[in-house]
Motif scaffolding. Structure first.
Motif, PDB file in Angstrom:
ATOM      1  N   ALA A 132       0.829  -1.208   0.000  1.00  0.00           N
ATOM      2  CA  ALA A 132       0.000   0.000   0.000  1.00  0.00           C
ATOM      3  C   ALA A 132       0.861   1.256   0.000  1.00  0.00           C
ATOM      4  O   ALA A 132       2.003   1.239   0.468  1.00  0.00           O
ATOM      5  N   VAL A 133       0.270   2.325  -0.500  1.00  0.00           N
ATOM      6  CA  VAL A 133       0.907   3.636  -0.503  1.00  0.00           C
ATOM      7  C   VAL A 133      -0.116   4.655   0.005  1.00  0.00           C
ATOM      8  O   VAL A 133      -1.224   4.740  -0.520  1.00  0.00           O
ATOM      9  N   ALA A 134       0.257   5.392   1.035  1.00  0.00           N
ATOM     10  CA  ALA A 134      -0.594   6.448   1.586  1.00  0.00           C
ATOM     11  C   ALA A 134      -0.118   7.786   1.034  1.00  0.00           C
ATOM     12  O   ALA A 134       1.073   8.103   1.120  1.00  0.00           O
ATOM     13  N   ASN A 145      -9.701  17.353   2.200  1.00  0.00           N
ATOM     14  CA  ASN A 145      -9.812  16.649   3.470  1.00  0.00           C
ATOM     15  C   ASN A 145      -9.846  15.137   3.240  1.00  0.00           C
ATOM     16  O   ASN A 145     -10.540  14.423   3.926  1.00  0.00           O
ATOM     17  N   PHE A 146      -9.084  14.679   2.232  1.00  0.00           N
ATOM     18  CA  PHE A 146      -9.114  13.274   1.831  1.00  0.00           C
ATOM     19  C   PHE A 146      -7.698  12.711   1.822  1.00  0.00           C
ATOM     20  O   PHE A 146      -6.802  13.239   1.181  1.00  0.00           O
ATOM     21  N   PHE A 147      -7.496  11.639   2.570  1.00  0.00           N
ATOM     22  CA  PHE A 147      -6.192  10.982   2.719  1.00  0.00           C
ATOM     23  C   PHE A 147      -6.314   9.575   2.123  1.00  0.00           C
ATOM     24  O   PHE A 147      -6.756   8.645   2.796  1.00  0.00           O
ATOM     25  N   PRO A 148      -5.951   9.402   0.833  1.00  0.00           N
ATOM     26  CA  PRO A 148      -6.125   8.087   0.203  1.00  0.00           C
ATOM     27  C   PRO A 148      -4.989   7.123   0.530  1.00  0.00           C
ATOM     28  O   PRO A 148      -3.834   7.528   0.659  1.00  0.00           O
ATOM     29  N   ILE A 149      -5.342   5.863   0.680  1.00  0.00           N
ATOM     30  CA  ILE A 149      -4.355   4.796   0.861  1.00  0.00           C
ATOM     31  C   ILE A 149      -4.662   3.747  -0.211  1.00  0.00           C
ATOM     32  O   ILE A 149      -5.666   3.047  -0.135  1.00  0.00           O
ATOM     33  N   TYR A 150      -3.809   3.691  -1.215  1.00  0.00           N
ATOM     34  CA  TYR A 150      -3.995   2.740  -2.314  1.00  0.00           C
ATOM     35  C   TYR A 150      -3.388   1.405  -1.917  1.00  0.00           C
ATOM     36  O   TYR A 150      -2.271   1.360  -1.396  1.00  0.00           O
ATOM     37  N   HIS A 187       0.808   5.881  14.965  1.00  0.00           N
ATOM     38  CA  HIS A 187       1.124   7.233  14.469  1.00  0.00           C
ATOM     39  C   HIS A 187       1.722   7.213  13.059  1.00  0.00           C
ATOM     40  O   HIS A 187       2.613   7.993  12.749  1.00  0.00           O
ATOM     41  N   LEU A 188       1.219   6.311  12.208  1.00  0.00           N
ATOM     42  CA  LEU A 188       1.706   6.204  10.838  1.00  0.00           C
ATOM     43  C   LEU A 188       0.830   6.960   9.853  1.00  0.00           C
ATOM     44  O   LEU A 188       1.232   7.218   8.728  1.00  0.00           O
ATOM     45  N   ILE A 189      -0.378   7.293  10.283  1.00  0.00           N
ATOM     46  CA  ILE A 189      -1.245   8.190   9.512  1.00  0.00           C
ATOM     47  C   ILE A 189      -1.784   9.221  10.499  1.00  0.00           C
ATOM     48  O   ILE A 189      -1.823   8.980  11.696  1.00  0.00           O
TER      49      ILE A 189
END
Length: 128
Positions: A48-50, A58-63, A122-124
């Protein structure tokens, strides 16, 4: 902040799509992840990549490519391709052991579980 997983597939041809996504968005990468899970004594990788939000969004995608890469005696080529891409853009992946998605009744619950694990470590970013 809305944090959501966007599933590209289960790690076959989709790995190369994720690699290209990482290359094109190298300035936006917050973290890259290699998740390890077990099902019936077999180990599987999810990658995955954040990405950081764009502008004031206000959008934090994690593919993610979910559990499509089995752990074999020889390192899978798809995992090597992902690691090589990250090495080229100087990103160190974070490896985390998680529960397999089959443990959960619904895929959305699985993704909420991972978001909880990532927040606790605390990674995101926390919810705002």
């Amino acid at each position: 902040m809305i944090q959501r997983f966007i599933e590209l597939g289960e790690g076959y041809g989709d790995v190369f799509e994720l690699c290209e996504l990482a290359n094109l968005n190298k300035n936006r990468i917050h973290h890259a992840f290699i998740f390890t899970s077990k099902k019936e004594d077999k180990e599987y990788f999810s990658i995955a990549v954040a990405l950081k939000p764009i502008n004031n969004a206000n959008f934090f995608p994690i593919y993610i490519c979910r559990e499509g890469i089995p752990n074999t005696a020889q390192v899978p080529k798809r995992l090597l391709a992902f690691k090589k891409t990250l090495e080229d853009i100087q990103i160190q992946p974070i490896q985390i052991d998680i529960k397999h998605s089959s443990t959960f009744v619904d895929t959305n619950l699985f993704y909420q579980y991972i978001i909880g694990v990532l927040r606790l470590n605390h990674l995101i970013p926390p919810l705002q």
